[in-house]
Write a protein that holds these residues in place. Structure first.
Motif, short mmCIF file in Angstrom:
data_model
loop_
_atom_site.label_atom_id
_atom_site.label_comp_id
_atom_site.label_asym_id
_atom_site.label_seq_id
_atom_site.Cartn_x
_atom_site.Cartn_y
_atom_site.Cartn_z
N SER A 52 0.84 -1.18 0.00
CA SER A 52 0.00 0.00 0.00
C SER A 52 0.89 1.25 0.00
N VAL A 53 0.39 2.27 -0.66
CA VAL A 53 1.14 3.52 -0.71
C VAL A 53 1.19 4.10 0.68
N GLY A 54 2.37 4.42 1.12
CA GLY A 54 2.52 4.93 2.47
C GLY A 54 3.27 6.24 2.46
N CYS A 55 3.54 6.70 3.62
CA CYS A 55 4.33 7.90 3.76
C CYS A 55 5.35 7.66 4.86
N GLY A 56 6.24 8.55 4.99
CA GLY A 56 7.25 8.42 6.04
C GLY A 56 8.56 7.93 5.47
N TRP A 57 9.53 7.87 6.34
CA TRP A 57 10.89 7.52 5.92
C TRP A 57 11.02 6.05 5.60
N HIS A 58 10.09 5.22 6.06
CA HIS A 58 10.15 3.80 5.77
C HIS A 58 9.62 3.48 4.38
N LEU A 87 17.31 7.63 -1.05
CA LEU A 87 18.32 8.14 -0.13
C LEU A 87 19.27 7.06 0.39
N LYS A 88 18.94 5.79 0.06
CA LYS A 88 19.74 4.66 0.54
C LYS A 88 19.91 4.71 2.06
N LEU A 89 18.77 4.77 2.74
CA LEU A 89 18.76 4.90 4.20
C LEU A 89 19.08 3.57 4.87
N SER A 90 19.83 3.63 5.93
CA SER A 90 20.11 2.44 6.74
C SER A 90 18.92 2.21 7.68
N PRO A 91 18.79 1.00 8.22
CA PRO A 91 17.69 0.75 9.18
C PRO A 91 17.73 1.68 10.39
N GLU A 92 18.92 2.02 10.85
CA GLU A 92 19.04 2.93 12.00
C GLU A 92 18.56 4.33 11.64
N GLN A 93 18.91 4.78 10.43
CA GLN A 93 18.45 6.09 9.98
C GLN A 93 16.93 6.11 9.86
N ILE A 94 16.37 5.06 9.30
CA ILE A 94 14.91 4.99 9.14
C ILE A 94 14.23 5.06 10.51
N GLN A 95 14.75 4.32 11.46
CA GLN A 95 14.16 4.31 12.80
C GLN A 95 14.24 5.70 13.44
N THR A 96 15.39 6.35 13.34
CA THR A 96 15.56 7.69 13.92
C THR A 96 14.65 8.70 13.22
N HIS A 136 15.34 20.95 9.36
CA HIS A 136 16.63 21.45 9.84
C HIS A 136 17.26 20.46 10.83
N GLU A 137 16.42 19.83 11.64
CA GLU A 137 16.93 18.89 12.63
C GLU A 137 17.33 17.55 12.00
N VAL A 138 16.51 17.02 11.09
CA VAL A 138 16.80 15.68 10.54
C VAL A 138 17.92 15.69 9.52
N ARG A 139 18.26 16.80 8.97
CA ARG A 139 19.31 16.81 7.95
C ARG A 139 20.65 16.37 8.53
N ARG A 140 20.82 16.47 9.83
CA ARG A 140 22.07 16.03 10.47
C ARG A 140 22.23 14.51 10.43
N ILE A 141 21.14 13.81 10.18
CA ILE A 141 21.15 12.34 10.17
C ILE A 141 21.72 11.81 8.85
N PHE A 142 21.68 12.62 7.80
CA PHE A 142 22.12 12.19 6.47
C PHE A 142 23.63 12.37 6.29
N ASP A 143 24.20 11.49 5.41
CA ASP A 143 25.58 11.75 4.99
C ASP A 143 25.51 12.76 3.83
N GLU A 144 26.64 13.14 3.30
CA GLU A 144 26.68 14.22 2.30
C GLU A 144 25.89 13.86 1.04
N THR A 145 26.01 12.63 0.55
CA THR A 145 25.29 12.20 -0.65
C THR A 145 23.79 12.17 -0.40
N GLN A 146 23.39 11.65 0.74
CA GLN A 146 21.97 11.60 1.09
C GLN A 146 21.40 13.00 1.23
#
Length: 156
Positions: free
Chosen positions: A33-39, A47-56, A119-129
């Motif tokens: 089903s179409v969802g929303c959110g980082w998951h 963004l090639k998010l890691s499981p830890e990034q998705i959880q945070t 502004h707060e969540v951008r710190r969670i990403f690496d430079e490419t993300q």
């Protein structure tokens, strides 16, 4: 002769029905089903998010939505009042101005909360993300192509 034709048609019909059912089952299994959110698959894969990034990120999104919910409810009540004002026989411009100002303030509060969240969540990403994240924001918030929702509105 009739019996052979009916038997062949019955077998073909049975095969066709089984094919439809199998096709339906396979497609319903593969589609989510179409969802929303980082998951959600699109964000996660782009963004090639890691499981830890998705959880945070999901935790932060839930916190942000909790802050915004009362503002959205207030905004909904303002719009109900605006509709009631629209239905009234006599136009009360003082009430209209006050109500529109309240709506603008509520929308401003929502925008500010979302801005602070980004502004707060951008710190969670690496430079490419981070680069891909900002590209997605630009593509969705400031499209350079023709207006996607209402092409008939683009007459400039």
């Amino acid at each position: 002769m009739k019996t052979k034709v009916l038997t062949v048609l019955l077998i073909i019909s049975l095969g066709f029905n089984i094919g439809i059912v199998l096709n339906f089952l396979i497609k319903s299994k593969d589609t989510e089903s179409v969802g929303c959110g980082w998951h959600h698959t699109n964000l996660r894969e782009r963004l090639k998010l890691s499981p830890e990034q998705i959880q945070t990120l999901e935790k932060k999104r839930t916190e942000m939505e909790a802050k915004i919910l009362p503002i959205r409810k207030r905004l909904q009540n303002y719009r109900i009042e605006l509709l009631a004002l629209q239905k009234s026989e006599k136009l009360d411009t003082v009430s209209l101005d006050s109500l529109l100002w309240s709506i603008a303030q509520a929308q401003c509060e929502i925008e500010k909360n979302i801005f602070m969240h980004i502004h707060e969540v951008r710190r969670i990403f690496d430079e490419t993300q981070l680069q891909e994240f900002y590209q997605q924001l630009e593509n969705n918030l400031c499209p350079r192509k023709v207006h996607r929702l209402y092409p008939e509105c683009e007459r400039r």
